[in-house]
Motif scaffolding. Sequence first.
Motif, PDB file in Angstrom:
ATOM      1  N   ILE A  83       0.838  -1.202   0.000  1.00  0.00           N
ATOM      2  CA  ILE A  83       0.000   0.000   0.000  1.00  0.00           C
ATOM      3  C   ILE A  83       0.870   1.249   0.000  1.00  0.00           C
ATOM      4  CG2 ILE A  83      -1.579   1.387   1.412  1.00  0.00           C
ATOM      5  CD1 ILE A  83      -2.937  -1.207   2.267  1.00  0.00           C
ATOM      6  N   VAL A  84       1.891   1.240   0.848  1.00  0.00           N
ATOM      7  CA  VAL A  84       2.786   2.396   0.941  1.00  0.00           C
ATOM      8  C   VAL A  84       3.493   2.623  -0.391  1.00  0.00           C
ATOM      9  CG1 VAL A  84       4.778   3.384   2.116  1.00  0.00           C
ATOM     10  CG2 VAL A  84       3.134   2.018   3.398  1.00  0.00           C
ATOM     11  N   PHE A  85       4.004   1.552  -0.994  1.00  0.00           N
ATOM     12  CA  PHE A  85       4.713   1.667  -2.269  1.00  0.00           C
ATOM     13  C   PHE A  85       3.794   2.284  -3.327  1.00  0.00           C
ATOM     14  CE2 PHE A  85       6.225   0.407  -6.391  1.00  0.00           C
ATOM     15  CZ  PHE A  85       7.610   0.430  -6.289  1.00  0.00           C
ATOM     16  N   ALA A  86       2.583   1.759  -3.422  1.00  0.00           N
ATOM     17  CA  ALA A  86       1.651   2.250  -4.440  1.00  0.00           C
ATOM     18  C   ALA A  86       1.250   3.699  -4.187  1.00  0.00           C
ATOM     19  CB  ALA A  86       0.409   1.348  -4.476  1.00  0.00           C
ATOM     20  N   ALA A  87       1.020   4.040  -2.906  1.00  0.00           N
ATOM     21  CA  ALA A  87       0.600   5.405  -2.570  1.00  0.00           C
ATOM     22  C   ALA A  87       1.699   6.414  -2.892  1.00  0.00           C
ATOM     23  CB  ALA A  87       0.227   5.486  -1.091  1.00  0.00           C
ATOM     24  N   ILE A  88       2.951   6.074  -2.552  1.00  0.00           N
ATOM     25  CA  ILE A  88       4.066   6.977  -2.831  1.00  0.00           C
ATOM     26  C   ILE A  88       4.300   7.076  -4.334  1.00  0.00           C
ATOM     27  CG2 ILE A  88       6.524   7.398  -2.460  1.00  0.00           C
ATOM     28  CD1 ILE A  88       4.685   7.771  -0.023  1.00  0.00           C
ATOM     29  N   PHE A  89       4.144   5.982  -5.046  1.00  0.00           N
ATOM     30  CA  PHE A  89       4.295   5.980  -6.505  1.00  0.00           C
ATOM     31  C   PHE A  89       3.276   6.922  -7.142  1.00  0.00           C
ATOM     32  CE2 PHE A  89       3.914   4.531 -10.820  1.00  0.00           C
ATOM     33  CZ  PHE A  89       5.179   4.074 -11.168  1.00  0.00           C
ATOM     34  N   LEU A  90       2.028   6.843  -6.669  1.00  0.00           N
ATOM     35  CA  LEU A  90       0.977   7.712  -7.198  1.00  0.00           C
ATOM     36  C   LEU A  90       1.313   9.177  -6.944  1.00  0.00           C
ATOM     37  CD1 LEU A  90      -1.838   8.134  -8.451  1.00  0.00           C
ATOM     38  CD2 LEU A  90      -2.809   7.828  -6.155  1.00  0.00           C
ATOM     39  N   THR A  94       2.127  12.440  -9.728  1.00  0.00           N
ATOM     40  CA  THR A  94       1.495  13.766  -9.753  1.00  0.00           C
ATOM     41  C   THR A  94       2.548  14.873  -9.695  1.00  0.00           C
ATOM     42  OG1 THR A  94       1.198  13.902  -7.342  1.00  0.00           O
ATOM     43  CG2 THR A  94      -0.566  12.867  -8.618  1.00  0.00           C
ATOM     44  N   VAL A  95       3.644  14.608  -8.989  1.00  0.00           N
ATOM     45  CA  VAL A  95       4.719  15.599  -8.909  1.00  0.00           C
ATOM     46  C   VAL A  95       5.445  15.716 -10.249  1.00  0.00           C
ATOM     47  CG1 VAL A  95       6.937  16.178  -7.848  1.00  0.00           C
ATOM     48  CG2 VAL A  95       5.047  15.339  -6.435  1.00  0.00           C
ATOM     49  N   LYS A  96       5.842  14.573 -10.811  1.00  0.00           N
ATOM     50  CA  LYS A  96       6.642  14.561 -12.042  1.00  0.00           C
ATOM     51  C   LYS A  96       5.872  15.089 -13.256  1.00  0.00           C
ATOM     52  CE  LYS A  96       9.586  10.693 -10.526  1.00  0.00           C
ATOM     53  NZ  LYS A  96      10.894  11.378 -10.636  1.00  0.00           N
ATOM     54  N   THR A  97       4.558  14.955 -13.236  1.00  0.00           N
ATOM     55  CA  THR A  97       3.756  15.448 -14.359  1.00  0.00           C
ATOM     56  C   THR A  97       3.290  16.895 -14.149  1.00  0.00           C
ATOM     57  OG1 THR A  97       1.757  14.492 -13.362  1.00  0.00           O
ATOM     58  CG2 THR A  97       2.932  13.154 -14.992  1.00  0.00           C
ATOM     59  N   GLY A  98       3.672  17.478 -13.017  1.00  0.00           N
ATOM     60  CA  GLY A  98       3.310  18.862 -12.741  1.00  0.00           C
ATOM     61  C   GLY A  98       1.918  19.049 -12.169  1.00  0.00           C
ATOM     62  N   LYS A  99       1.193  17.973 -11.955  1.00  0.00           N
ATOM     63  CA  LYS A  99      -0.178  18.096 -11.457  1.00  0.00           C
ATOM     64  C   LYS A  99      -0.212  18.448  -9.970  1.00  0.00           C
ATOM     65  CE  LYS A  99      -1.544  17.065 -15.518  1.00  0.00           C
ATOM     66  NZ  LYS A  99      -1.919  18.182 -16.399  1.00  0.00           N
ATOM     67  N   PHE A 100       0.849  18.059  -9.253  1.00  0.00           N
ATOM     68  CA  PHE A 100       0.849  18.374  -7.832  1.00  0.00           C
ATOM     69  C   PHE A 100       0.929  19.878  -7.595  1.00  0.00           C
ATOM     70  CE2 PHE A 100       2.677  19.121  -3.672  1.00  0.00           C
ATOM     71  CZ  PHE A 100       1.832  18.368  -2.884  1.00  0.00           C
ATOM     72  N   ALA A 101       1.596  20.591  -8.478  1.00  0.00           N
ATOM     73  CA  ALA A 101       1.673  22.050  -8.348  1.00  0.00           C
ATOM     74  C   ALA A 101       0.274  22.668  -8.399  1.00  0.00           C
ATOM     75  CB  ALA A 101       2.549  22.631  -9.452  1.00  0.00           C
ATOM     76  N   ILE A 102      -0.583  22.071  -9.217  1.00  0.00           N
ATOM     77  CA  ILE A 102      -1.967  22.561  -9.309  1.00  0.00           C
ATOM     78  C   ILE A 102      -2.735  22.203  -8.032  1.00  0.00           C
ATOM     79  CG2 ILE A 102      -4.109  22.447 -10.636  1.00  0.00           C
ATOM     80  CD1 ILE A 102      -2.443  21.702 -13.079  1.00  0.00           C
ATOM     81  N   ALA A 144       3.074  13.462   2.302  1.00  0.00           N
ATOM     82  CA  ALA A 144       3.754  13.842   1.063  1.00  0.00           C
ATOM     83  C   ALA A 144       3.223  15.174   0.538  1.00  0.00           C
ATOM     84  CB  ALA A 144       3.569  12.746   0.015  1.00  0.00           C
ATOM     85  N   ILE A 145       1.916  15.392   0.660  1.00  0.00           N
ATOM     86  CA  ILE A 145       1.330  16.657   0.215  1.00  0.00           C
ATOM     87  C   ILE A 145       1.858  17.823   1.051  1.00  0.00           C
ATOM     88  CG2 ILE A 145      -0.826  17.979   0.105  1.00  0.00           C
ATOM     89  CD1 ILE A 145      -2.258  15.413  -0.709  1.00  0.00           C
ATOM     90  N   LEU A 146       1.957  17.636   2.373  1.00  0.00           N
ATOM     91  CA  LEU A 146       2.453  18.713   3.233  1.00  0.00           C
ATOM     92  C   LEU A 146       3.907  19.062   2.918  1.00  0.00           C
ATOM     93  CD1 LEU A 146       0.970  18.127   6.817  1.00  0.00           C
ATOM     94  CD2 LEU A 146       0.185  19.663   5.009  1.00  0.00           C
ATOM     95  N   VAL A 147       4.705  18.050   2.604  1.00  0.00           N
ATOM     96  CA  VAL A 147       6.084  18.323   2.199  1.00  0.00           C
ATOM     97  C   VAL A 147       6.080  19.173   0.925  1.00  0.00           C
ATOM     98  CG1 VAL A 147       8.229  17.297   1.325  1.00  0.00           C
ATOM     99  CG2 VAL A 147       7.102  16.307   3.317  1.00  0.00           C
ATOM    100  N   GLY A 148       5.203  18.821   0.003  1.00  0.00           N
ATOM    101  CA  GLY A 148       5.094  19.596  -1.227  1.00  0.00           C
ATOM    102  C   GLY A 148       4.652  21.024  -0.976  1.00  0.00           C
ATOM    103  N   LEU A 149       3.917  21.252   0.109  1.00  0.00           N
ATOM    104  CA  LEU A 149       3.453  22.598   0.458  1.00  0.00           C
ATOM    105  C   LEU A 149       4.516  23.404   1.204  1.00  0.00           C
ATOM    106  CD1 LEU A 149      -0.198  21.745   1.579  1.00  0.00           C
ATOM    107  CD2 LEU A 149       0.460  23.117  -0.405  1.00  0.00           C
ATOM    108  N   GLY A 150       5.632  22.761   1.527  1.00  0.00           N
ATOM    109  CA  GLY A 150       6.725  23.503   2.148  1.00  0.00           C
ATOM    110  C   GLY A 150       7.090  23.094   3.557  1.00  0.00           C
TER     111      GLY A 150
END
Length: 538
Positions: A83-90, A94-102, A144-150
Amino acid sequence: MTAWNQVYDPLNNLWISAIIAAIPILFFILMLTVFKLKGYVAGALSILVAGIVAVFIYKMPFVFALMSALYGALAGIWPVASIVFAAIFLYKITVKTGKFAIIENSISFITSDQRLQVLIVAFSFGAFLEGAAGFGAPVAITAAILVGLGFSPIYAASLCLIANIAGGAYGAMGIPVTVPALLTGLDGLAVGRYTAIIIPILAIIVAFLLIFIIDGWKGIKQTYPAVLVASISFAITQAAVLYFIGAELANIFAAIISLVALALFLQKWQPKEIYRVNKEGKTDKTVKYSLSAIAYAWLPFIFLTIIVTIFNLSIFKNLFITDGPLEKLVFLLPIPFLNNNVIKLPPIVPEATPYAAVFKFDLFSSTTTAIVITIIVASILFKCSKKLLVETTKETAKELLAPVLTICSVLGFAYICTYSGMSSTLGLAFASTGDIFPLFAPLLGWLGVFLTGSVVNSGSLFAPLQAVTATQIGIAPETMVAVNVIGGTMAKMISPQSIAVAAAAVGLARRDSDLFKVTIKYSVSLLVLVGLVSWILF
């Protein structure tokens, strides 16, 4: 092979036996905190210590102890590590495709104040994911989202672990409540109603605690109107659903109402001072995305929620049960030598009962599969190249090697404790406290989650004992089963399994001990509070 009866008082003094039974647990904590060993090293050494106690004190056959450890390691790989592997992969896609920035921008559009962003992501959205999926995925994704938020990795992981208290008791469609109720022959709705006396109030406390951890009393003073809106709407909805419907939808409804209420409130009100964890970070919304672009970026997580919810519906689950139309799609592996050769005895169970040890590989109905399907859909939607997918796979595997080893080693020693009877010894010792048992009852749930990493497994381990003891001292058994759930929820933030998941999600694979030190004080404090409330009320 000859069956072996569990022994619960090998030293003919229950409390001395309990002290011996606690040695593997205390040893693990000591190795992790004082000696600061890596999680998987501490776990491996704890397997050795647990095995020695099981074989030489509890007289468990060596092959049984060995197979218990292997069974635990298998359970660590599937479903937990998968589960962890799949969740982190997902998340990485989103980060690599630029969707996480949105996604980040859409959260910032509601509020630029990062104290309140934690409420949105870790508190409300985390509870939503917990209600739909559970089993580590909510903490992994929200951290992971919070890390992306700074937020710094250690900060993000600890905040999400603590926030998980709000919904941890009702993860994966309420099974932490429904499973122990089923095991003890009690009404799941009644058990859920007793948890509603405490958990919703704790959710309000946790919301304020998150703000306090980030920015102290000043932060609470500046944001309390929004915190009240988010937490009270969550708590009232959660309590109402628990009382009238049941635990299955308590998190999902509470999280949706909380998110909507907070988002609407923040359209009219914002803190006078906007707080940023990175003081030099941008506070303006320079990029404005269309609603369709935002929905497109969030689509994988929306799809994931829908498919996991479907996977957890009874009508879907019943397809894969014994005698179900798709039962052959579930691979069952009885653990050699161990399966049904360990015999549980009264008072842990009403009568002598073989202890099953069957590894379940539910490839077509697990949360892991739901996330993998989501990854496939996201890869098509976001037009991910083969190169990107291969690179992401290698990167994720490298980052998660240490956490997976930690998860497997921890569950290895936990399963030795469970199958040898050590866990039951601890339970019986606290059950012997008589009329003050409600004070200690949450500790059983807490220990169960620390050992197994799951409120569901803790209930399977200790709920029957809680129910029997409650009946013996003249109180409703539903109360103590509910308290077992509540106490267990307080341990999710310090469970080695949860710590490993959170650490892996934010790239802290070898800093389990640092994360444990942050969360342990909150876990113990809330456990004491729950114990006192349980003692007073029940």
